[in-house]
Design a protein around this motif. Sequence first.
Motif, PDB file in Angstrom:
ATOM      1  N   PRO A 169      46.991 -42.904 -30.362  1.00  9.05           N
ATOM      2  CA  PRO A 169      46.517 -44.290 -30.316  1.00  9.05           C
ATOM      3  C   PRO A 169      45.118 -44.318 -29.704  1.00  9.05           C
ATOM      4  CG  PRO A 169      48.746 -44.099 -29.454  1.00  9.05           C
ATOM      5  CD  PRO A 169      48.214 -42.708 -29.578  1.00  9.05           C
ATOM      6  N   VAL A 170      44.223 -45.082 -30.304  1.00  7.64           N
ATOM      7  CA  VAL A 170      42.847 -45.175 -29.797  1.00  7.64           C
ATOM      8  C   VAL A 170      42.448 -46.641 -29.687  1.00  7.64           C
ATOM      9  CG1 VAL A 170      42.129 -42.929 -30.714  1.00  7.64           C
ATOM     10  CG2 VAL A 170      41.873 -44.982 -32.127  1.00  7.64           C
ATOM     11  N   LEU A 171      41.580 -46.907 -28.734  1.00  9.91           N
ATOM     12  CA  LEU A 171      41.054 -48.253 -28.547  1.00  9.91           C
ATOM     13  C   LEU A 171      39.666 -48.163 -27.962  1.00  9.91           C
ATOM     14  CD1 LEU A 171      42.996 -49.763 -25.482  1.00  9.91           C
ATOM     15  CD2 LEU A 171      43.033 -47.380 -26.108  1.00  9.91           C
ATOM     16  N   SER A 172      38.972 -49.256 -27.954  1.00 11.07           N
ATOM     17  CA  SER A 172      37.605 -49.258 -27.447  1.00 11.07           C
ATOM     18  C   SER A 172      37.606 -49.133 -25.932  1.00 11.07           C
ATOM     19  CB  SER A 172      36.898 -50.553 -27.857  1.00 11.07           C
ATOM     20  OG  SER A 172      37.461 -51.655 -27.165  1.00 11.07           O
ATOM     21  N   PRO A 173      36.517 -48.649 -25.333  1.00  8.93           N
ATOM     22  CA  PRO A 173      36.447 -48.543 -23.870  1.00  8.93           C
ATOM     23  C   PRO A 173      36.696 -49.881 -23.175  1.00  8.93           C
ATOM     24  CG  PRO A 173      34.626 -47.366 -24.888  1.00  8.93           C
ATOM     25  CD  PRO A 173      35.304 -48.125 -25.983  1.00  8.93           C
ATOM     26  N   GLN A 181      46.235 -52.812 -17.422  1.00 10.99           N
ATOM     27  CA  GLN A 181      46.754 -53.898 -16.592  1.00 10.99           C
ATOM     28  C   GLN A 181      47.911 -54.630 -17.280  1.00 10.99           C
ATOM     29  OE1 GLN A 181      43.256 -56.238 -15.910  1.00 10.99           O
ATOM     30  NE2 GLN A 181      42.408 -54.837 -14.390  1.00 10.99           N
ATOM     31  N   ASN A 182      47.788 -54.769 -18.591  1.00 11.24           N
ATOM     32  CA  ASN A 182      48.822 -55.500 -19.327  1.00 11.24           C
ATOM     33  C   ASN A 182      48.868 -55.003 -20.766  1.00 11.24           C
ATOM     34  OD1 ASN A 182      50.640 -57.305 -20.401  1.00 11.24           O
ATOM     35  ND2 ASN A 182      49.172 -59.000 -20.520  1.00 11.24           N
ATOM     36  N   PRO A 183      49.753 -54.033 -21.089  1.00 10.31           N
ATOM     37  CA  PRO A 183      49.829 -53.492 -22.449  1.00 10.31           C
ATOM     38  C   PRO A 183      50.053 -54.562 -23.516  1.00 10.31           C
ATOM     39  CG  PRO A 183      51.097 -52.144 -20.928  1.00 10.31           C
ATOM     40  CD  PRO A 183      50.683 -53.376 -20.169  1.00 10.31           C
ATOM     41  N   GLN A 184      50.715 -55.672 -23.120  1.00 12.10           N
ATOM     42  CA  GLN A 184      50.990 -56.730 -24.092  1.00 12.10           C
ATOM     43  C   GLN A 184      49.738 -57.494 -24.509  1.00 12.10           C
ATOM     44  OE1 GLN A 184      54.021 -57.057 -25.484  1.00 12.10           O
ATOM     45  NE2 GLN A 184      54.545 -55.238 -24.272  1.00 12.10           N
ATOM     46  N   SER A 185      48.617 -57.182 -23.866  1.00 15.68           N
ATOM     47  CA  SER A 185      47.373 -57.866 -24.226  1.00 15.68           C
ATOM     48  C   SER A 185      46.780 -57.333 -25.533  1.00 15.68           C
ATOM     49  CB  SER A 185      46.338 -57.704 -23.108  1.00 15.68           C
ATOM     50  OG  SER A 185      45.963 -56.330 -22.961  1.00 15.68           O
ATOM     51  N   GLN A 186      47.321 -56.235 -26.048  1.00 12.22           N
ATOM     52  CA  GLN A 186      46.771 -55.610 -27.249  1.00 12.22           C
ATOM     53  C   GLN A 186      47.715 -55.760 -28.439  1.00 12.22           C
ATOM     54  OE1 GLN A 186      43.637 -54.242 -27.298  1.00 12.22           O
ATOM     55  NE2 GLN A 186      43.547 -55.044 -25.195  1.00 12.22           N
ATOM     56  N   ILE A 187      47.152 -55.565 -29.625  1.00 17.71           N
ATOM     57  CA  ILE A 187      47.954 -55.519 -30.848  1.00 17.71           C
ATOM     58  C   ILE A 187      47.729 -54.177 -31.527  1.00 17.71           C
ATOM     59  CG2 ILE A 187      47.851 -58.017 -31.202  1.00 17.71           C
ATOM     60  CD1 ILE A 187      45.769 -57.494 -33.400  1.00 17.71           C
ATOM     61  N   LEU A 188      48.660 -53.785 -32.379  1.00 22.24           N
ATOM     62  CA  LEU A 188      48.525 -52.555 -33.147  1.00 22.24           C
ATOM     63  C   LEU A 188      47.863 -52.863 -34.484  1.00 22.24           C
ATOM     64  CD1 LEU A 188      52.009 -50.877 -32.543  1.00 22.24           C
ATOM     65  CD2 LEU A 188      49.920 -50.680 -31.181  1.00 22.24           C
ATOM     66  N   LEU A 189      46.847 -52.114 -34.801  1.00 22.37           N
ATOM     67  CA  LEU A 189      46.137 -52.267 -36.067  1.00 22.37           C
ATOM     68  C   LEU A 189      46.772 -51.316 -37.080  1.00 22.37           C
ATOM     69  CD1 LEU A 189      42.586 -52.307 -34.482  1.00 22.37           C
ATOM     70  CD2 LEU A 189      43.793 -54.281 -35.436  1.00 22.37           C
ATOM     71  N   ALA A 231      39.308 -51.271 -34.292  1.00 22.52           N
ATOM     72  CA  ALA A 231      39.553 -50.722 -32.963  1.00 22.52           C
ATOM     73  C   ALA A 231      38.236 -50.511 -32.223  1.00 22.52           C
ATOM     74  CB  ALA A 231      40.316 -49.403 -33.064  1.00 22.52           C
ATOM     75  N   ILE A 232      37.235 -49.997 -32.918  1.00 21.66           N
ATOM     76  CA  ILE A 232      35.910 -49.817 -32.303  1.00 21.66           C
ATOM     77  C   ILE A 232      35.343 -51.156 -31.865  1.00 21.66           C
ATOM     78  CG2 ILE A 232      33.519 -49.139 -32.789  1.00 21.66           C
ATOM     79  CD1 ILE A 232      34.621 -46.956 -34.627  1.00 21.66           C
ATOM     80  N   ALA A 233      35.636 -52.212 -32.625  1.00 15.13           N
ATOM     81  CA  ALA A 233      35.140 -53.557 -32.296  1.00 15.13           C
ATOM     82  C   ALA A 233      35.947 -54.224 -31.186  1.00 15.13           C
ATOM     83  CB  ALA A 233      35.141 -54.425 -33.544  1.00 15.13           C
ATOM     84  N   GLU A 235      39.326 -54.949 -31.255  1.00 13.91           N
ATOM     85  CA  GLU A 235      40.308 -55.903 -31.769  1.00 13.91           C
ATOM     86  C   GLU A 235      41.748 -55.420 -31.636  1.00 13.91           C
ATOM     87  OE1 GLU A 235      39.359 -57.302 -35.668  1.00 13.91           O
ATOM     88  OE2 GLU A 235      37.195 -57.307 -35.268  1.00 13.91           O
ATOM     89  N   GLY A 236      41.963 -54.192 -31.125  1.00 12.05           N
ATOM     90  CA  GLY A 236      43.318 -53.703 -30.969  1.00 12.05           C
ATOM     91  C   GLY A 236      43.362 -52.190 -30.884  1.00 12.05           C
ATOM     92  N   ILE A 237      44.572 -51.658 -31.098  1.00 14.19           N
ATOM     93  CA  ILE A 237      44.815 -50.220 -30.990  1.00 14.19           C
ATOM     94  C   ILE A 237      45.093 -49.660 -32.377  1.00 14.19           C
ATOM     95  CG2 ILE A 237      46.239 -48.427 -29.930  1.00 14.19           C
ATOM     96  CD1 ILE A 237      46.990 -50.425 -27.757  1.00 14.19           C
ATOM     97  N   ALA A 238      44.367 -48.626 -32.754  1.00 18.60           N
ATOM     98  CA  ALA A 238      44.561 -47.976 -34.047  1.00 18.60           C
ATOM     99  C   ALA A 238      45.234 -46.632 -33.842  1.00 18.60           C
ATOM    100  CB  ALA A 238      43.219 -47.792 -34.758  1.00 18.60           C
ATOM    101  N   LEU A 239      45.902 -46.161 -34.867  1.00 21.32           N
ATOM    102  CA  LEU A 239      46.500 -44.832 -34.848  1.00 21.32           C
ATOM    103  C   LEU A 239      45.504 -43.886 -35.514  1.00 21.32           C
ATOM    104  CD1 LEU A 239      49.010 -43.223 -34.084  1.00 21.32           C
ATOM    105  CD2 LEU A 239      49.932 -43.715 -36.362  1.00 21.32           C
ATOM    106  N   ALA A 240      44.943 -42.985 -34.725  1.00 16.08           N
ATOM    107  CA  ALA A 240      43.803 -42.202 -35.199  1.00 16.08           C
ATOM    108  C   ALA A 240      44.139 -40.740 -35.393  1.00 16.08           C
ATOM    109  CB  ALA A 240      42.644 -42.324 -34.206  1.00 16.08           C
ATOM    110  N   SER A 241      43.560 -40.179 -36.426  1.00 16.65           N
ATOM    111  CA  SER A 241      43.548 -38.734 -36.604  1.00 16.65           C
ATOM    112  C   SER A 241      42.390 -38.199 -35.773  1.00 16.65           C
ATOM    113  CB  SER A 241      43.352 -38.380 -38.083  1.00 16.65           C
ATOM    114  OG  SER A 241      43.139 -36.993 -38.231  1.00 16.65           O
ATOM    115  N   CYS A 242      42.729 -37.527 -34.677  1.00 20.18           N
ATOM    116  CA  CYS A 242      41.686 -37.109 -33.726  1.00 20.18           C
ATOM    117  C   CYS A 242      40.686 -36.141 -34.346  1.00 20.18           C
ATOM    118  CB  CYS A 242      42.330 -36.493 -32.496  1.00 20.18           C
ATOM    119  SG  CYS A 242      43.366 -37.645 -31.581  1.00 20.18           S
TER     120      CYS A 242
END
Length: 294
Positions: A169-173, A181-189, A231-233, A235-242
């Motif tokens: 899972p990846v997300l922006s800095p 602080q609160n995992p529920q603040s994000q959505i899965l892309l 995810a870079i923008a 807007e949420g968490i993406a599942l990334a191929s590292c």
Amino acid sequence: MDKLRKALPPLDTLIFFEAVMRNGGFTAASSELYVSQAAVSKRIRQLESWLGTPLFERGARSLVPTPAGVKLAEPVAMALDYLQTSLEGIKSPVKPAVRIAANNAVSVFWLFPRIKAFAFSEASCPVETVVSDDPAALLASDHDLAIIYAAAPPEGWEGAKLMDEDLAPVLSPECVESFGQNPQSQILLDYERYAPDWINWDVWAKRHSTSPLARLPRKICETYSQSIGRAIAGEGIALASCALLQDELASGALVALDEERYNTGKGYFLVKRSGRSDHKQVTEFANFLARVNK
């Protein structure tokens, strides 16, 4: 050489004359030669001046070759054709293009930047890309090379693994702190699976059912690439191929949740048809891709 130069008219006047005769007029010839009609007329008058005789009768609405023009047409066409054939027989051949196929994600995030680097290298040659998410289309017989997602090269193909598949899972800095602080603040892309071996959030959740990520709401994106862009923008968490996103991870555009990293046991292979005789450019391009990935 000086004798020949004086005994022959300027070569471009013969080229313009041949084009006018073949096309039947100044306008059509000017379109073919990418010059103005006035430029064509000027070259024809130059040739007529050199010959000392008119080559065309210029009417208000027509252009008719004179007997001299008709007599000159065939030998000029034959001479130009012979000259062209002779030159093509000795000039250096154009390097053939290398045709490589890959899916959209591999092309956007991994292949295209490396094609740019290859274009700047000493081994540079034309490269044609075929982009498709259909696994069968990637293995078409007219491709020199293909990058496929698999556990091993398929039957009838040979090649080497470019990289292992590690998903995370990846997300922006900017989203890392709020997620902590609160995992529920994000959505899965998320994205649709267009091939049986694709892994999206549905597949990932079945293997990580105890993860807090599995319970987050989802937003469906049009493509895998769009999920990464969002995810870079932030807007949420993406599942990334590292492996594919090594540039984005190295630059800090994305941050991986390494505790959730998952190795699929598969990877990305650079393959070609077994027993196929490749031209030099295919080998050089394949070696370049393998080398820059180390």
